[in-house]
Design a protein around this motif. Structure first.
Motif, PDB file in Angstrom:
ATOM      1  N   PHE A  19       0.838  -1.192   0.000  1.00 51.57           N
ATOM      2  CA  PHE A  19       0.000   0.000   0.000  1.00 51.57           C
ATOM      3  C   PHE A  19       0.879   1.250   0.000  1.00 51.57           C
ATOM      4  O   PHE A  19       0.654   2.193  -0.761  1.00 51.57           O
ATOM      5  CB  PHE A  19      -0.921   0.001   1.221  1.00 51.57           C
ATOM      6  N   ILE A  20       1.901   1.258   0.858  1.00 49.31           N
ATOM      7  CA  ILE A  20       2.801   2.408   0.949  1.00 49.31           C
ATOM      8  C   ILE A  20       3.521   2.628  -0.376  1.00 49.31           C
ATOM      9  O   ILE A  20       3.620   3.755  -0.859  1.00 49.31           O
ATOM     10  CB  ILE A  20       3.816   2.208   2.095  1.00 49.31           C
ATOM     11  N   LEU A  21       4.012   1.562  -0.973  1.00 47.94           N
ATOM     12  CA  LEU A  21       4.717   1.694  -2.249  1.00 47.94           C
ATOM     13  C   LEU A  21       3.783   2.200  -3.339  1.00 47.94           C
ATOM     14  O   LEU A  21       4.171   3.004  -4.181  1.00 47.94           O
ATOM     15  CB  LEU A  21       5.340   0.362  -2.653  1.00 47.94           C
ATOM     16  N   ASN A  22       2.550   1.742  -3.326  1.00 48.64           N
ATOM     17  CA  ASN A  22       1.576   2.169  -4.327  1.00 48.64           C
ATOM     18  C   ASN A  22       1.253   3.655  -4.191  1.00 48.64           C
ATOM     19  O   ASN A  22       0.981   4.327  -5.179  1.00 48.64           O
ATOM     20  CB  ASN A  22       0.299   1.339  -4.216  1.00 48.64           C
ATOM     21  N   LYS A  23       1.288   4.180  -2.980  1.00 52.91           N
ATOM     22  CA  LYS A  23       0.963   5.582  -2.720  1.00 52.91           C
ATOM     23  C   LYS A  23       2.181   6.510  -2.789  1.00 52.91           C
ATOM     24  O   LYS A  23       2.042   7.714  -2.649  1.00 52.91           O
ATOM     25  CB  LYS A  23       0.303   5.733  -1.340  1.00 52.91           C
ATOM     26  N   ALA A  24       3.360   5.958  -2.980  1.00 51.11           N
ATOM     27  CA  ALA A  24       4.577   6.772  -3.037  1.00 51.11           C
ATOM     28  C   ALA A  24       4.521   7.705  -4.248  1.00 51.11           C
ATOM     29  O   ALA A  24       3.968   7.352  -5.290  1.00 51.11           O
ATOM     30  CB  ALA A  24       5.807   5.872  -3.121  1.00 51.11           C
ATOM     31  N   PRO A  25       5.103   8.895  -4.120  1.00 51.59           N
ATOM     32  CA  PRO A  25       5.048   9.853  -5.229  1.00 51.59           C
ATOM     33  C   PRO A  25       5.862   9.390  -6.435  1.00 51.59           C
ATOM     34  O   PRO A  25       6.871   8.707  -6.298  1.00 51.59           O
ATOM     35  CB  PRO A  25       5.649  11.131  -4.614  1.00 51.59           C
ATOM     36  N   GLY A  26       5.382   9.783  -7.595  1.00 49.93           N
ATOM     37  CA  GLY A  26       6.089   9.460  -8.835  1.00 49.93           C
ATOM     38  C   GLY A  26       6.231   7.961  -9.040  1.00 49.93           C
ATOM     39  O   GLY A  26       5.312   7.199  -8.797  1.00 49.93           O
ATOM     40  N   HIS A  27       7.399   7.544  -9.478  1.00 52.10           N
ATOM     41  CA  HIS A  27       7.673   6.128  -9.717  1.00 52.10           C
ATOM     42  C   HIS A  27       8.566   5.532  -8.631  1.00 52.10           C
ATOM     43  O   HIS A  27       9.140   4.461  -8.817  1.00 52.10           O
ATOM     44  CB  HIS A  27       8.328   5.944 -11.087  1.00 52.10           C
ATOM     45  N   VAL A  28       8.663   6.235  -7.493  1.00 47.86           N
ATOM     46  CA  VAL A  28       9.528   5.770  -6.409  1.00 47.86           C
ATOM     47  C   VAL A  28       9.069   4.406  -5.901  1.00 47.86           C
ATOM     48  O   VAL A  28       9.876   3.500  -5.691  1.00 47.86           O
ATOM     49  CB  VAL A  28       9.559   6.789  -5.246  1.00 47.86           C
ATOM     50  N   GLY A  29       7.771   4.231  -5.714  1.00 45.88           N
ATOM     51  CA  GLY A  29       7.247   2.960  -5.219  1.00 45.88           C
ATOM     52  C   GLY A  29       7.543   1.815  -6.161  1.00 45.88           C
ATOM     53  O   GLY A  29       7.929   0.721  -5.732  1.00 45.88           O
ATOM     54  N   ARG A  30       7.392   2.060  -7.445  1.00 39.58           N
ATOM     55  CA  ARG A  30       7.681   1.026  -8.434  1.00 39.58           C
ATOM     56  C   ARG A  30       9.163   0.650  -8.396  1.00 39.58           C
ATOM     57  O   ARG A  30       9.531  -0.517  -8.413  1.00 39.58           O
ATOM     58  CB  ARG A  30       7.303   1.506  -9.832  1.00 39.58           C
ATOM     59  N   TYR A  31      10.018   1.662  -8.322  1.00 45.57           N
ATOM     60  CA  TYR A  31      11.456   1.432  -8.258  1.00 45.57           C
ATOM     61  C   TYR A  31      11.815   0.594  -7.029  1.00 45.57           C
ATOM     62  O   TYR A  31      12.555  -0.383  -7.127  1.00 45.57           O
ATOM     63  CB  TYR A  31      12.204   2.768  -8.233  1.00 45.57           C
ATOM     64  N   LEU A  32      11.297   0.985  -5.870  1.00 44.82           N
ATOM     65  CA  LEU A  32      11.603   0.250  -4.640  1.00 44.82           C
ATOM     66  C   LEU A  32      11.055  -1.174  -4.691  1.00 44.82           C
ATOM     67  O   LEU A  32      11.690  -2.109  -4.222  1.00 44.82           O
ATOM     68  CB  LEU A  32      11.047   0.988  -3.424  1.00 44.82           C
ATOM     69  N   ALA A  42      14.981   9.540   5.893  1.00 44.01           N
ATOM     70  CA  ALA A  42      14.441  10.733   5.241  1.00 44.01           C
ATOM     71  C   ALA A  42      13.638  10.361   3.992  1.00 44.01           C
ATOM     72  O   ALA A  42      12.614  10.975   3.696  1.00 44.01           O
ATOM     73  CB  ALA A  42      15.571  11.693   4.880  1.00 44.01           C
ATOM     74  N   ASP A  43      14.087   9.341   3.276  1.00 44.10           N
ATOM     75  CA  ASP A  43      13.368   8.881   2.086  1.00 44.10           C
ATOM     76  C   ASP A  43      12.050   8.211   2.458  1.00 44.10           C
ATOM     77  O   ASP A  43      11.046   8.382   1.773  1.00 44.10           O
ATOM     78  CB  ASP A  43      14.240   7.927   1.274  1.00 44.10           C
ATOM     79  N   VAL A  44      12.059   7.446   3.539  1.00 42.90           N
ATOM     80  CA  VAL A  44      10.824   6.800   4.010  1.00 42.90           C
ATOM     81  C   VAL A  44       9.814   7.872   4.386  1.00 42.90           C
ATOM     82  O   VAL A  44       8.631   7.771   4.052  1.00 42.90           O
ATOM     83  CB  VAL A  44      11.098   5.858   5.200  1.00 42.90           C
ATOM     84  N   LEU A  45      10.261   8.918   5.060  1.00 48.13           N
ATOM     85  CA  LEU A  45       9.375  10.022   5.406  1.00 48.13           C
ATOM     86  C   LEU A  45       8.863  10.707   4.143  1.00 48.13           C
ATOM     87  O   LEU A  45       7.681  11.057   4.057  1.00 48.13           O
ATOM     88  CB  LEU A  45      10.106  11.027   6.301  1.00 48.13           C
ATOM     89  N   PHE A  46       9.715  10.878   3.147  1.00 49.12           N
ATOM     90  CA  PHE A  46       9.324  11.536   1.898  1.00 49.12           C
ATOM     91  C   PHE A  46       8.218  10.780   1.175  1.00 49.12           C
ATOM     92  O   PHE A  46       7.305  11.384   0.623  1.00 49.12           O
ATOM     93  CB  PHE A  46      10.531  11.694   0.976  1.00 49.12           C
TER      94      PHE A  46
END
Length: 82
Positions: A19-32, A42-46
């Motif tokens: 869920f968190i990865l799906n809601k991450a901004p841009g393509h960050v969730g997909r990358y992770l 700091a990235d987790v907070l972002f």
């Protein structure tokens, strides 16, 4: 609270991480999700994967505070109104 450079793994094998990865901004969730990269606090907070963080050496102090707190409602109200 401390050094926002500490490393954390977002993927923990639970559904909430998806869920968190799906809601991450841009393509960050997909990358992770594809790379299982280790990211810093700091990235987790972002990516809104956490509200706050604490250093691991502070965990023991937190546990002691929770164990020794007087959890009566009247005591909690007094502490919150300080």
């Amino acid at each position: 609270m401390g050094d926002a450079g500490n490393e954390y793994r977002v993927l923990s094998g639970c559904r909430c991480s998806l869920f968190i990865l799906n809601k991450a901004p841009g393509h960050v969730g997909r990358y992770l999700g594809l790379t299982a990269s280790v990211i810093r606090a700091a990235d987790v907070l972002f990516i809104n994967g956490a509200d706050t963080y604490m250093e691991s050496d502070a965990l023991e102090r937190l546990i002691k505070q929770v164990e020794y707190t007087n959890w009566r409602l009247s005591t909690l109200k007094k502490r919150l109104n300080r």
